[in-house]
Design a protein around this motif. Structure first.
Motif, PDB file in Angstrom:
ATOM      1  N   UNK A 141       0.940  -1.161   0.010  1.00  0.00           N
ATOM      2  CA  UNK A 141      -0.141   0.050   0.141  1.00  0.00           C
ATOM      3  C   UNK A 141       0.925   1.268  -0.041  1.00  0.00           C
ATOM      4  N   UNK A 142       0.503   2.327  -0.605  1.00  0.00           N
ATOM      5  CA  UNK A 142       1.202   3.609  -0.691  1.00  0.00           C
ATOM      6  C   UNK A 142       1.315   4.266   0.720  1.00  0.00           C
ATOM      7  N   UNK A 143       2.519   4.827   0.884  1.00  0.00           N
ATOM      8  CA  UNK A 143       2.647   5.384   2.106  1.00  0.00           C
ATOM      9  C   UNK A 143       2.167   6.841   2.247  1.00  0.00           C
ATOM     10  N   UNK A 144       1.321   6.867   3.419  1.00  0.00           N
ATOM     11  CA  UNK A 144       0.631   8.045   3.540  1.00  0.00           C
ATOM     12  C   UNK A 144       1.378   9.318   3.878  1.00  0.00           C
ATOM     13  N   UNK A 145       1.784  10.098   2.922  1.00  0.00           N
ATOM     14  CA  UNK A 145       2.635  11.175   3.171  1.00  0.00           C
ATOM     15  C   UNK A 145       2.279  12.346   2.187  1.00  0.00           C
ATOM     16  N   UNK A 146       2.915  13.241   2.362  1.00  0.00           N
ATOM     17  CA  UNK A 146       2.791  14.357   1.284  1.00  0.00           C
ATOM     18  C   UNK A 146       3.324  13.752  -0.011  1.00  0.00           C
ATOM     19  N   UNK A 147       2.740  14.686  -1.282  1.00  0.00           N
ATOM     20  CA  UNK A 147       3.022  14.364  -2.672  1.00  0.00           C
ATOM     21  C   UNK A 147       4.468  14.938  -2.926  1.00  0.00           C
ATOM     22  N   UNK A 148       4.633  15.890  -2.468  1.00  0.00           N
ATOM     23  CA  UNK A 148       5.983  16.818  -2.858  1.00  0.00           C
ATOM     24  C   UNK A 148       6.951  16.578  -1.711  1.00  0.00           C
ATOM     25  N   UNK A 149       7.537  15.368  -1.808  1.00  0.00           N
ATOM     26  CA  UNK A 149       8.795  15.234  -0.772  1.00  0.00           C
ATOM     27  C   UNK A 149      10.035  14.889  -1.317  1.00  0.00           C
ATOM     28  N   UNK A 150      11.106  15.066  -0.611  1.00  0.00           N
ATOM     29  CA  UNK A 150      12.476  14.647  -1.138  1.00  0.00           C
ATOM     30  C   UNK A 150      12.698  13.049  -0.951  1.00  0.00           C
ATOM     31  N   UNK A 151      12.658  12.308  -1.626  1.00  0.00           N
ATOM     32  CA  UNK A 151      13.015  10.901  -1.390  1.00  0.00           C
ATOM     33  C   UNK A 151      14.067  10.644  -0.235  1.00  0.00           C
ATOM     34  N   UNK A 152      15.253  11.423  -0.721  1.00  0.00           N
ATOM     35  CA  UNK A 152      16.437  11.182   0.021  1.00  0.00           C
ATOM     36  C   UNK A 152      16.336  11.628   1.488  1.00  0.00           C
ATOM     37  N   UNK A 153      15.512  12.425   1.704  1.00  0.00           N
ATOM     38  CA  UNK A 153      15.606  13.274   3.098  1.00  0.00           C
ATOM     39  C   UNK A 153      14.991  12.317   4.253  1.00  0.00           C
ATOM     40  N   UNK A 154      14.465  11.147   3.786  1.00  0.00           N
ATOM     41  CA  UNK A 154      13.787  10.281   4.816  1.00  0.00           C
ATOM     42  C   UNK A 154      14.875   9.575   5.557  1.00  0.00           C
ATOM     43  N   UNK A 155      14.592   9.233   6.582  1.00  0.00           N
ATOM     44  CA  UNK A 155      15.346   8.118   7.302  1.00  0.00           C
ATOM     45  C   UNK A 155      14.548   6.758   7.426  1.00  0.00           C
ATOM     46  N   UNK A 156      14.925   5.966   6.672  1.00  0.00           N
ATOM     47  CA  UNK A 156      14.304   4.327   6.744  1.00  0.00           C
ATOM     48  C   UNK A 156      15.096   3.567   7.531  1.00  0.00           C
ATOM     49  N   UNK A 157      14.482   3.200   8.648  1.00  0.00           N
ATOM     50  CA  UNK A 157      15.043   2.202   9.563  1.00  0.00           C
ATOM     51  C   UNK A 157      14.248   0.630   9.698  1.00  0.00           C
ATOM     52  N   UNK A 158      14.944  -0.280   9.220  1.00  0.00           N
ATOM     53  CA  UNK A 158      14.428  -1.810   9.188  1.00  0.00           C
ATOM     54  C   UNK A 158      14.462  -2.295  10.860  1.00  0.00           C
ATOM     55  N   UNK A 159      13.360  -2.846  11.497  1.00  0.00           N
ATOM     56  CA  UNK A 159      13.396  -3.853  12.832  1.00  0.00           C
ATOM     57  C   UNK A 159      13.124  -5.142  11.964  1.00  0.00           C
ATOM     58  N   UNK A 160      14.143  -5.905  11.597  1.00  0.00           N
ATOM     59  CA  UNK A 160      13.960  -7.202  10.767  1.00  0.00           C
ATOM     60  C   UNK A 160      13.178  -8.038  11.567  1.00  0.00           C
ATOM     61  N   UNK A 161      13.522  -8.319  12.850  1.00  0.00           N
ATOM     62  CA  UNK A 161      12.679  -9.492  13.639  1.00  0.00           C
ATOM     63  C   UNK A 161      11.473  -9.283  13.968  1.00  0.00           C
ATOM     64  N   UNK A 162      10.896  -8.037  13.884  1.00  0.00           N
ATOM     65  CA  UNK A 162       9.614  -7.731  14.194  1.00  0.00           C
ATOM     66  C   UNK A 162       8.637  -7.495  12.689  1.00  0.00           C
ATOM     67  N   UNK A 163       9.439  -7.633  11.868  1.00  0.00           N
ATOM     68  CA  UNK A 163       8.842  -7.334  10.339  1.00  0.00           C
ATOM     69  C   UNK A 163       8.337  -5.923  10.304  1.00  0.00           C
ATOM     70  N   UNK A 164       9.194  -4.983  10.738  1.00  0.00           N
ATOM     71  CA  UNK A 164       8.628  -3.833  11.007  1.00  0.00           C
ATOM     72  C   UNK A 164       9.768  -2.624  10.291  1.00  0.00           C
ATOM     73  N   UNK A 165       9.075  -1.576   9.591  1.00  0.00           N
ATOM     74  CA  UNK A 165       9.805  -0.755   8.792  1.00  0.00           C
ATOM     75  C   UNK A 165       9.450   0.716   9.131  1.00  0.00           C
ATOM     76  N   UNK A 166      10.319   1.507   9.599  1.00  0.00           N
ATOM     77  CA  UNK A 166      10.142   2.964  10.285  1.00  0.00           C
ATOM     78  C   UNK A 166      10.571   3.876   8.923  1.00  0.00           C
ATOM     79  N   UNK A 167       9.812   4.844   8.667  1.00  0.00           N
ATOM     80  CA  UNK A 167      10.174   5.921   7.846  1.00  0.00           C
ATOM     81  C   UNK A 167      10.039   7.305   8.587  1.00  0.00           C
ATOM     82  N   UNK A 168      10.998   7.808   8.704  1.00  0.00           N
ATOM     83  CA  UNK A 168      11.018   9.034   9.942  1.00  0.00           C
ATOM     84  C   UNK A 168      11.306  10.249   8.950  1.00  0.00           C
ATOM     85  N   UNK A 169      11.211  11.170   9.417  1.00  0.00           N
ATOM     86  CA  UNK A 169      11.325  12.764   9.072  1.00  0.00           C
ATOM     87  C   UNK A 169      11.104  12.927   7.483  1.00  0.00           C
TER      88      UNK A 169
END
Length: 413
Positions: A141-169
């Protein structure tokens, strides 16, 4: 026979979000279906057929628990056709949340590569997911965020054992405004959730997971100045709390969790009049230290940690792989071929076990098997680890020809 009623009744139609907009009154056709006669015998027969279908085994000749174990191993790419077999297969395979929840309950854990990519012409972002077991591509599913964002500005952090992905900032591209945003994707639920915001809006920052706790540091602030603040996400209550400030204001070029500490490097800046700065955070004592000079001067690309060793894919030197030696504070080139020719910058890098996964432009993927070949000595006294790498490629889809990767993370499900 169906009866058709012609009506000239004025029926205002409202546009979503505008209660004042109406369409010009026109004639409309209202189709009223004729009521069907009720036959109790037919209804009872239909219920009996449904009950009979539910009582059938998942796979004839096998107990349901064994059959379920088999079906949960089906590649996701085959679900569309397999769910047509029967109602019970459809119920299991048509709902991704149900499928992955069952896999989690039975302890299945296969790797999935999540790549945040953007269209090089429109800038539109999207997540593409590669099943690393069957090498097939999928979407989420599409990520719920603004349309005009700089992709490289995000901080993407995976927590593999939990099957969880965080997208910050992140960064609003047409306003140069960083975000407090924190979004969580759970692979077992196949959905996004809005989490508690970070204490400080930031973009282009460092991040990592140490002992189940998420850390972010540095980046750019609302006025585009570099930050020295850092914070951590409490996994119990889901709130952010401040930690010790960095020893300097800096944005992150790359970061890695190595030897139980968060290493942050700012990278080289044209015209290369000085070496990049680096900081190391130790969560046990809540202190930032200066990165060793050999480490920061040789950190010239995207990093990944495998079996406790820090590797970097050089942006220069034909994108060769090198490994850091803490004893001598130096970098050694890894034996083996350089990156496959179809892998072009910019790169996103992650790891799975003893393998390096590299995503290049157009989402071409290279997987490098890193082999530990023991120790070697250059002077008869000092021993160093010797590594070698073997690369193989994964073909990208033609529809990815305009996509550029921004981040790559691995989750298990």
């Amino acid at each position: 026979m169906r009866r058709v009623r012609v009506s000239s009744h004025l029926s205002p139609v409202h546009k979503l979000g505008d209660s004042q907009m109406k369409l010009t009154p026109k004639f409309r056709l209202a189709v009223t279906p004729s009521p069907l006669p009720f036959f109790p015998a037919l209804a009872t027969s239909k219920v009996s057929e449904e009950a009979a279908a539910e009582s059938l085994p998942l796979i004839p000749g096998l107990p349901d628990d064994v059959a379920l174990n088999c079906l949960l191993r089906l590649p996701v790419a085959s679900h569309v056709s397999c769910r047509l077999v029967c109602r019970r297969w459809h119920r299991l395979l048509a709902n991704k949340e149900c499928f992955f929840s069952q896999r989690k309950a039975l302890g299945f854990s296969d790797p999935w590569l999540f790549t945040l990519a953007f269209h090089r012409c429109t800038g539109k972002i999207q997540w593409q997911v590669l099943d690393l077991t069957h090498l097939s591509w999928h979407t989420i599913p599409a990520m719920p965020c603004r349309d005009r964002v700089c992709p490289r500005g995000f901080g993407c952090i995976a927590i593999p054992p939990d099957g969880t992905l965080l997208v910050c900032g992140g960064l609003v591209s047409d306003m140069d405004c960083p975000l407090h945003l924190v979004l969580k994707y759970e692979i077992h639920r196949n959905r996004w959730t809005v989490m508690s915001r970070m204490l400080t809006a930031r973009s282009f920052f460092a991040g990592g997971v140490i002992d189940g706790r998420v850390y972010v540091a540095g980046g750019y602030s609302t006025d585009q100045f570099e930050l020295d603040s850092a914070e951590a996400l409490d996994p119990v209550n889901g709130n952010w709390c401040p930690i010790a400030r960095m020893g300097m204001n800096m944005a992150s070029y790359d970061s890695a969790v190595f030897d139980g500490r968060l290493h942050v490097i700012e990278g080289c800046v044209w015209p290369f009049v000085s070496f990049p700065r680096g900081q190391v955070y130790d969560p046990k004592i809540n202190i930032w230290e200066t990165m060793p000079p050999g480490m920061r001067e040789g950190w010239t690309g995207s990093s990944v940690v495998i079996s406790g060793h820090l590797f970097v894919i050089c942006e220069l030197e034909r994108m060769r792989l090198k490994v850091y030696d803490p004893e001598s504070d130096s970098w050694d080139t890894v034996d083996g071929a350089s990156m496959p020719d179809r892998i072009h910058k910019p790169l996103s890098v992650t790891s799975i076990g003893s393998k390096i996964v590299v995503v290049g432009r157009e989402l071409h993927v290279a997987i490098g098997q890193v082999d530990d070949e023991g120790f070697y000595s250059t002077d008869g006294r000092t021993k160093k680890h010797k590594f070698a790498v073997r690369w193989r490629e994964v073909d990208a889809l033609l529809e990815f020809s305009d996509l550029t990767p921004s981040s790559a993370q691995v989750l298990y499900a």
